[in-house]
Design a protein around this motif. Structure first.
Motif, PDB file in Angstrom:
ATOM      1  N   ILE A  78      41.201 -41.633  71.906  1.00 34.35           N
ATOM      2  CA  ILE A  78      42.313 -41.945  71.014  1.00 34.35           C
ATOM      3  C   ILE A  78      43.392 -42.772  71.706  1.00 34.35           C
ATOM      4  CG2 ILE A  78      43.684 -39.878  71.516  1.00 34.35           C
ATOM      5  CD1 ILE A  78      44.293 -39.653  68.558  1.00 34.35           C
ATOM      6  N   PHE A  79      43.413 -42.778  73.052  1.00 35.57           N
ATOM      7  CA  PHE A  79      44.457 -43.503  73.776  1.00 35.57           C
ATOM      8  C   PHE A  79      44.347 -45.006  73.550  1.00 35.57           C
ATOM      9  CE2 PHE A  79      46.201 -45.530  77.587  1.00 35.57           C
ATOM     10  CZ  PHE A  79      47.478 -45.003  77.590  1.00 35.57           C
ATOM     11  N   ASN A  80      43.137 -45.517  73.398  1.00 35.84           N
ATOM     12  CA  ASN A  80      42.965 -46.958  73.178  1.00 35.84           C
ATOM     13  C   ASN A  80      43.448 -47.397  71.804  1.00 35.84           C
ATOM     14  OD1 ASN A  80      41.759 -47.141  75.732  1.00 35.84           O
ATOM     15  ND2 ASN A  80      39.731 -46.641  74.885  1.00 35.84           N
ATOM     16  N   LEU A  81      43.515 -46.462  70.853  1.00 33.75           N
ATOM     17  CA  LEU A  81      43.952 -46.778  69.483  1.00 33.75           C
ATOM     18  C   LEU A  81      45.340 -46.228  69.205  1.00 33.75           C
ATOM     19  CD1 LEU A  81      40.633 -45.862  67.656  1.00 33.75           C
ATOM     20  CD2 LEU A  81      41.366 -48.129  68.400  1.00 33.75           C
ATOM     21  N   LYS A  82      46.159 -45.993  70.245  1.00 38.35           N
ATOM     22  CA  LYS A  82      47.464 -45.351  70.069  1.00 38.35           C
ATOM     23  C   LYS A  82      48.403 -46.200  69.215  1.00 38.35           C
ATOM     24  CE  LYS A  82      51.404 -43.604  72.714  1.00 38.35           C
ATOM     25  NZ  LYS A  82      51.969 -43.351  74.060  1.00 38.35           N
ATOM     26  N   GLN A  83      48.536 -47.485  69.527  1.00 37.32           N
ATOM     27  CA  GLN A  83      49.465 -48.344  68.791  1.00 37.32           C
ATOM     28  C   GLN A  83      49.052 -48.509  67.338  1.00 37.32           C
ATOM     29  OE1 GLN A  83      52.294 -49.260  70.006  1.00 37.32           O
ATOM     30  NE2 GLN A  83      51.837 -48.405  72.044  1.00 37.32           N
ATOM     31  N   GLY A  84      47.751 -48.715  67.103  1.00 37.99           N
ATOM     32  CA  GLY A  84      47.287 -48.857  65.719  1.00 37.99           C
ATOM     33  C   GLY A  84      47.484 -47.589  64.920  1.00 37.99           C
ATOM     34  N   LEU A  85      47.246 -46.419  65.550  1.00 38.79           N
ATOM     35  CA  LEU A  85      47.431 -45.148  64.850  1.00 38.79           C
ATOM     36  C   LEU A  85      48.898 -44.911  64.520  1.00 38.79           C
ATOM     37  CD1 LEU A  85      46.266 -42.457  63.844  1.00 38.79           C
ATOM     38  CD2 LEU A  85      46.513 -41.568  66.156  1.00 38.79           C
ATOM     39  N   MET A  86      49.789 -45.194  65.471  1.00 38.92           N
ATOM     40  CA  MET A  86      51.213 -45.003  65.205  1.00 38.92           C
ATOM     41  C   MET A  86      51.712 -45.942  64.109  1.00 38.92           C
ATOM     42  SD  MET A  86      52.461 -44.537  69.180  1.00 38.92           S
ATOM     43  CE  MET A  86      54.185 -44.368  68.794  1.00 38.92           C
ATOM     44  N   GLN A  87      51.189 -47.157  64.066  1.00 43.20           N
ATOM     45  CA  GLN A  87      51.590 -48.086  63.009  1.00 43.20           C
ATOM     46  C   GLN A  87      51.084 -47.619  61.652  1.00 43.20           C
ATOM     47  OE1 GLN A  87      53.608 -50.645  63.475  1.00 43.20           O
ATOM     48  NE2 GLN A  87      53.596 -51.148  61.290  1.00 43.20           N
ATOM     49  N   ALA A  88      49.852 -47.067  61.612  1.00 43.29           N
ATOM     50  CA  ALA A  88      49.307 -46.567  60.345  1.00 43.29           C
ATOM     51  C   ALA A  88      50.090 -45.368  59.844  1.00 43.29           C
ATOM     52  CB  ALA A  88      47.828 -46.199  60.533  1.00 43.29           C
ATOM     53  N   ILE A  89      50.542 -44.494  60.746  1.00 46.97           N
ATOM     54  CA  ILE A  89      51.334 -43.330  60.337  1.00 46.97           C
ATOM     55  C   ILE A  89      52.689 -43.770  59.804  1.00 46.97           C
ATOM     56  CG2 ILE A  89      52.462 -41.240  61.185  1.00 46.97           C
ATOM     57  CD1 ILE A  89      50.170 -40.918  63.161  1.00 46.97           C
ATOM     58  N   ALA A  90      53.294 -44.797  60.439  1.00 51.32           N
ATOM     59  CA  ALA A  90      54.605 -45.268  59.999  1.00 51.32           C
ATOM     60  C   ALA A  90      54.546 -45.968  58.644  1.00 51.32           C
ATOM     61  CB  ALA A  90      55.200 -46.196  61.051  1.00 51.32           C
ATOM     62  N   ASP A  91      53.426 -46.641  58.348  1.00 52.48           N
ATOM     63  CA  ASP A  91      53.321 -47.413  57.100  1.00 52.48           C
ATOM     64  C   ASP A  91      52.898 -46.574  55.921  1.00 52.48           C
ATOM     65  OD1 ASP A  91      54.018 -49.568  58.619  1.00 52.48           O
ATOM     66  OD2 ASP A  91      51.972 -50.327  58.855  1.00 52.48           O
ATOM     67  N   ASN A  92      52.281 -45.406  56.110  1.00 48.07           N
ATOM     68  CA  ASN A  92      51.721 -44.618  55.003  1.00 48.07           C
ATOM     69  C   ASN A  92      52.281 -43.203  55.051  1.00 48.07           C
ATOM     70  OD1 ASN A  92      49.439 -46.584  54.057  1.00 48.07           O
ATOM     71  ND2 ASN A  92      49.166 -46.398  56.266  1.00 48.07           N
ATOM     72  N   GLN A  93      52.516 -42.662  53.852  1.00 53.25           N
ATOM     73  CA  GLN A  93      52.981 -41.269  53.770  1.00 53.25           C
ATOM     74  C   GLN A  93      51.838 -40.289  53.975  1.00 53.25           C
ATOM     75  OE1 GLN A  93      54.759 -40.172  50.040  1.00 53.25           O
ATOM     76  NE2 GLN A  93      55.591 -38.245  50.825  1.00 53.25           N
ATOM     77  N   ILE A  94      50.638 -40.622  53.487  1.00 56.95           N
ATOM     78  CA  ILE A  94      49.458 -39.764  53.637  1.00 56.95           C
ATOM     79  C   ILE A  94      48.395 -40.572  54.359  1.00 56.95           C
ATOM     80  CG2 ILE A  94      47.754 -38.324  52.451  1.00 56.95           C
ATOM     81  CD1 ILE A  94      49.643 -38.148  50.100  1.00 56.95           C
ATOM     82  N   LEU A  95      47.737 -39.980  55.360  1.00 54.95           N
ATOM     83  CA  LEU A  95      46.735 -40.674  56.152  1.00 54.95           C
ATOM     84  C   LEU A  95      45.561 -39.733  56.394  1.00 54.95           C
ATOM     85  CD1 LEU A  95      46.160 -43.353  57.670  1.00 54.95           C
ATOM     86  CD2 LEU A  95      47.067 -42.247  59.730  1.00 54.95           C
ATOM     87  N   ILE A  96      44.347 -40.258  56.178  1.00 57.43           N
ATOM     88  CA  ILE A  96      43.117 -39.518  56.451  1.00 57.43           C
ATOM     89  C   ILE A  96      42.569 -40.025  57.783  1.00 57.43           C
ATOM     90  CG2 ILE A  96      40.883 -38.800  55.552  1.00 57.43           C
ATOM     91  CD1 ILE A  96      43.170 -38.050  53.730  1.00 57.43           C
ATOM     92  N   VAL A  97      42.460 -39.139  58.783  1.00 53.22           N
ATOM     93  CA  VAL A  97      42.009 -39.500  60.130  1.00 53.22           C
ATOM     94  C   VAL A  97      40.651 -38.853  60.361  1.00 53.22           C
ATOM     95  CG1 VAL A  97      42.504 -39.418  62.585  1.00 53.22           C
ATOM     96  CG2 VAL A  97      44.374 -39.701  60.954  1.00 53.22           C
ATOM     97  N   ILE A  98      39.647 -39.673  60.658  1.00 50.36           N
ATOM     98  CA  ILE A  98      38.296 -39.195  60.938  1.00 50.36           C
ATOM     99  C   ILE A  98      38.022 -39.445  62.412  1.00 50.36           C
ATOM    100  CG2 ILE A  98      35.869 -39.343  60.301  1.00 50.36           C
ATOM    101  CD1 ILE A  98      37.700 -38.404  58.069  1.00 50.36           C
ATOM    102  N   GLY A  99      37.821 -38.393  63.153  1.00 54.33           N
ATOM    103  CA  GLY A  99      37.545 -38.516  64.579  1.00 54.33           C
ATOM    104  C   GLY A  99      36.547 -37.470  65.021  1.00 54.33           C
ATOM    105  N   GLU A 100      35.598 -37.886  65.846  1.00 59.82           N
ATOM    106  CA  GLU A 100      34.577 -36.950  66.296  1.00 59.82           C
ATOM    107  C   GLU A 100      35.168 -35.945  67.277  1.00 59.82           C
ATOM    108  OE1 GLU A 100      31.330 -39.116  67.867  1.00 59.82           O
ATOM    109  OE2 GLU A 100      30.873 -40.151  66.005  1.00 59.82           O
ATOM    110  N   THR A 101      34.428 -34.897  67.535  1.00 56.17           N
ATOM    111  CA  THR A 101      34.880 -33.854  68.442  1.00 56.17           C
ATOM    112  C   THR A 101      35.057 -34.421  69.847  1.00 56.17           C
ATOM    113  OG1 THR A 101      33.685 -32.232  67.139  1.00 56.17           O
ATOM    114  CG2 THR A 101      34.357 -31.579  69.346  1.00 56.17           C
ATOM    115  N   GLY A 102      36.196 -34.098  70.474  1.00 59.53           N
ATOM    116  CA  GLY A 102      36.488 -34.580  71.813  1.00 59.53           C
ATOM    117  C   GLY A 102      37.238 -35.882  71.856  1.00 59.53           C
ATOM    118  N   SER A 103      37.650 -36.427  70.703  1.00 63.90           N
ATOM    119  CA  SER A 103      38.383 -37.689  70.701  1.00 63.90           C
ATOM    120  C   SER A 103      39.856 -37.519  71.059  1.00 63.90           C
ATOM    121  CB  SER A 103      38.260 -38.367  69.333  1.00 63.90           C
ATOM    122  OG  SER A 103      38.780 -37.529  68.323  1.00 63.90           O
ATOM    123  N   GLY A 104      40.388 -36.278  71.000  1.00 60.08           N
ATOM    124  CA  GLY A 104      41.769 -36.034  71.376  1.00 60.08           C
ATOM    125  C   GLY A 104      42.757 -36.062  70.228  1.00 60.08           C
TER     126      GLY A 104
END
Length: 832
Positions: free
Chosen positions: A565-591
């Motif tokens: 998840i560290f490599n996608l930190k900036q994109g994830l933070m931008q998606a959280i800031a732009d949307n009120q509801i967010l569906i996050v799909i991540g496999e086990t161990g992604s952090g």
């Protein structure tokens, strides 16, 4: 002493900063901490502090820099002293401002005797002024109303004179008002001139101000004395003295709602010597139909009611029926004035010999008569046809004691409440024809055809493979259970023979036993009960405290950066800031569980409220909270905490809170909008527990009411499209995970007893495979305890040459501390 205290505070600050550096970077040198504190003193703002640290070659994370700067600004002795000096200066300034605003509070205390002497000296002057004022008012009153100063005359002459003086009195009143206005204007202009002339002399200005304030007070008191409010108060007090004894039927009274029930409201009437209460039925609240009493009236509300009926009860009390819909609640006007009652001996006309609808024209009987549902047959008394809802309402009113049998619309003095079936029957026979032809879609399924069909016969085959597998699949656990029961019975019988071995105890119930024997027996029973509660294998596990191994050699920062998840930190933070509801799909161990909450803190959501994260399991909530507190650099329960059933490890400073979904659901019962949270993260949504499903609906309603609330739904194997459609077409963010290879091995033949096969497989892996832990899934607590006991006995028989096997059970009934032991690394040379 003060210098020593500052030195101790400085050492405490250095220790705290050094702890943060050791947790995140592994730095244990005190010189580095002193260097950072010196930089923070010279650069108190975050931007300057970050810039200088970057110039010095210390590129740290923003969260770590913010934490260190906050500690230095809070715990530094110089900053504490500056804050205390500023507070003392502020208090002094406020005290001076208060003296300027209220100088009377800063005056010294005076002697009470001197003050009384001054007041006694002022009394004659005040009395003279009061007499002069009264005389002036009397003269003014004579000028305005000269008729009051005339001698007593005849009432007719006096009325004629007053009528003649009416126009003149109006002119005098207008003239007097104009004179007052002009005098007030002249006095105001004169006061302004006087103020402008006396600006240079402050003492004279204060004296004039005091004089004007006293004159205004006298003027206000004079106005109040001439105000007609006193006469109005006296008139009201005289009206209150005249109180009624009993209410009268048809009269309208003021009341207050005392209590609200499902069938009506109880009203306390005002204007009586004693407490008088009555009930307003739900049908008498409004003209239209009322579903709930609480929609019309509230407890303590003032209303106007009309007395419909007063009934004497057998115990001597009175029951009163009231109505609100027959009274205008604003003006108090009677909307349905009742007909005057008949005098004694008077006879009402035939047209008036209907049910007493004059009381309430809107009653059910009156409506039925208006619609023509009242029928007369052969000169008999008119009967009322009631609908089913009306009959149900009447039964409820009778059950509540609001009405009696005689008040029913179909009550007859001759028949009582019995129905007159002769009126309804017309003497004709009614023929009913039955159609016995079966419909087309039921052809072939009639009774005769169903009897002819033979049902499928179920034959039990005890020699079949399914029956044999069902008998043998739990043979080992059944054998162990039978052995335990037999051993327990033998112990109980031995204990009974030992306790009743002496004949003196059997034949002599009064035999004296020594206290030592009794203590030994009690101690033995306690030891046996303790041994029965805790088996040998479980006692060995709980009592053994062996050192655990080290999980990894990487620092916390390196471990966080190694997660996908560290490599996608900036994109994830931008998606959280732009949307009120967010569906996050991540496999086990992604952090996603441990890192997303910390990213939300870096984005500033912790300033608006807490960040909550749900877990379907108690052990998961505890372990994740402990890990995040280590990464965050705080003690568990301070900035990062968890809440599970019967255990709350949080505080007022907690900003990241991990909890089970049931605990969040309990908080939703008290606060449906979750005002204390700024972001909610529903983790492991694919578990689909009852609490999680209910939370989905509650969160969907909460985000509608609170646009600032963020909602994140995370899972490893979630049907993302369906959940996105459910949450208003929310966007989906995918995080790649790290998967490990899985090798699946099958047995050559089916196992007759899966418990025996699982235990043999565990021993085979332990003795032949390289280091690594073993996880076995079973169907319940009994099988888990049985397998642990068998493994412990078999490992004990193998001796000390075999590597040690640490056996740890896990199920929901275990305490939290025993469940969390499975996460501790096994010591070198052992296997869990």
């Amino acid at each position: 002493m003060a210098d020593d205290l500052e030195v101790l505070e400085h050492l405490s600050l250095v220790s705290r900063v050094l702890t943060e550096l050791e947790n995140h970077l592994g730095i244990t040198e005190q010189v580095v901490a002193e260097f950072i504190i010196d930089i923070a003193e010279k650069n108190p703002t975050f931007d300057k502090f970050k810039k200088v640290m970057s110039e010095q070659g210390l590129n740290l994370e923003d969260s770590l820099l913010a934490t260190i700067l906050r500690l230095i600004n809070t715990l530094h002795p110089k900053k504490k002293k500056a804050a205390a000096d500023k507070l003392i200066t502020t208090i002094k300034d406020e005290k001076e401002d208060l003296k300027k605003i209220l100088p009377a509070l800063a005056m010294p205390n005076t002697n009470s005797n001197d003050l009384m002497g001054q007041l006694e000296g002022l009394m004659p002057a005040a009395a003279d002024k009061l007499i002069t004022t009264i005389k002036d008012e009397k003269e003014d009153l004579k000028k305005i109303l000269p008729a009051l100063a005339m001698p007593n005359t005849n009432s007719n002459d006096l009325m004629g004179q007053l009528e003649g003086l009416m126009p003149k009195w109006k002119e005098e009143k207008v003239k007097h008002t104009d004179d007052k206005v002009s005098k007030r204007r002249r006095s105001r202009s004169r006061d302004r001139r006087e103020r402008s002339r006396s600006r240079s002399n402050d003492r004279k200005k204060r004296r004039d101000r005091d004089e004007r304030s006293r004159s205004r007070d006298r003027e206000s008191r004079r106005r109040r004395s001439r105000s007609p409010r006193r006469d109005e108060k006296r008139r009201r007090s005289r009206e209150k003295e005249v109180l009624s004894e009993e209410p009268e039927i048809g009269k309208i009274y003021n009341g207050r709602i005392q209590n609200i029930t499902s069938f009506g409201a109880f009203v306390s009437l005002e204007g009586f010597r004693k407490k008088v209460e009555g009930m307003v039925h739900i049908s008498q609240l409004k003209q239209e139909r009322v579903k709930s009493v609480g929609d019309v009236v509230d407890r303590g509300e003032k209303v106007k009611v009309k007395v419909l009926k007063i009934e004497e009860m057998p115990n001597g009390s009175k029951k009163m029926a009231l109505s609100m819909k027959e009274v205008d609640q604003i003006t108090g006007e009677d909307l349905c004035p009742q007909e005057a009652p008949l005098a004694p001996g008077a006879v009402r006309s035939k047209a008036d010999q209907e049910p007493e609808d004059w009381m309430n024209p809107d009653s059910e009987a009156a409506k039925a008569s208006a619609q023509g549902s009242v029928t007369t047959t052969g000169g008999k008394r008119a009967r009322i046809r009631l609908s089913t809802p009306e009959r149900w309402e009447l039964r409820q009113m009778m059950g509540g004691g609001a009405i009696s049998n005689m008040e029913l619309p179909d009550f007859d003095e001759e028949l009582g409440v019995l129905k007159d079936y002769d009126d309804e029957s017309d003497g004709e026979d009614v023929e009913i024809e039955l159609v016995e032809d079966a419909p087309a879609f039921l052809k072939g399924y009639d009774k005769l055809s169903m009897e002819m069909l033979e049902p499928v016969k179920v034959v039990k085959n005890p020699d079949g493979s399914l029956a044999q597998a069902a008998l043998m699949q739990s043979a080992l656990s059944k054998e162990r259970r039978d052995t335990k029961i037999q051993q327990q019975r033998e112990k109980d019988s031995d204990r009974q023979r030992g306790s009743f071995g002496g004949t003196s105890r059997i034949h002599d119930p009064m035999a004296v036993t020594s206290s030592r024997d009794v203590d030994e027996e009690d101690e033995g029973s306690r030891m046996m009960a303790k041994g029965r509660e805790m088996p040998e294998w479980l006692k060995h596990i709980t009592q053994s405290s062996k050192p655990t191994g080290k999980r990894t050699n990487l620092t916390i920062k390196e471990q966080r950066e190694s997660l996908p998840i560290f490599n996608l930190k900036q994109g994830l933070m931008q998606a959280i800031a732009d949307n009120q509801i967010l569906i996050v799909i991540g496999e086990t161990g992604s952090g996603k569980t441990t890192q997303m909450t910390q990213y939300l803190v870096e984005m500033g959501f912790a300033k608006r409220g807490r960040i909550g994260c749900t877990q379907p399991r108690r052990v998961a909530a505890m372990s994740v909270a402990k890990r995040v507190s280590e990464e965050f650099g705080c003690r568990l329960g301070q900035d990062v905490g968890y809440t599970i059933r019967f255990e709350d490890c949080t505080s007022q400073d907690t900003i990241i809170k991990y909890m089970t979904d049931g605990m969040l659901l309990r908080e939703c019962l008290l606060d449906p909008d979750l005002m204390t949270y700024s972001c909610i993260m529903l983790d492991e949504a694919h578990e689909r527990t009852i609490h999680t499903d209910v939370l989905f609906g509650l969160m969907k309603a909460a985000v509608k009411k609170r646009p600032e609330l963020k909602l994140i739904v995370t899972s490893a194997t979630l049907d993302s499209v369906k959940f996105s459609e459910y949450f208003f077409q929310a966007p989906i963010f995918r995080i790649p995970g790290r998967t490990f290879p899985v090798e699946i091995l099958y047995t050559r033949e089916p196992e007759t007893d899966y418990l025996e096969g699982g235990i043999n497989t565990v021993l085979q892996i332990h003795l032949t495979e390289p280091p690594g832990d073993i996880l076995v899934f079973l169907t319940g607590q009994e099988e888990i305890d049985t397998s642990c006991e068998i493994l412990y006995e078999r490992m004990k028989k193998l001796g000390s040459d075999v590597p040690e096997l640490i056996i740890l059970p896990v199920y929901g009934a275990l305490p939290s501390d025993q469940q969390s032991r499975i996460f501790e690394p096994a010591p070198p040379g052992t296997r869990k």
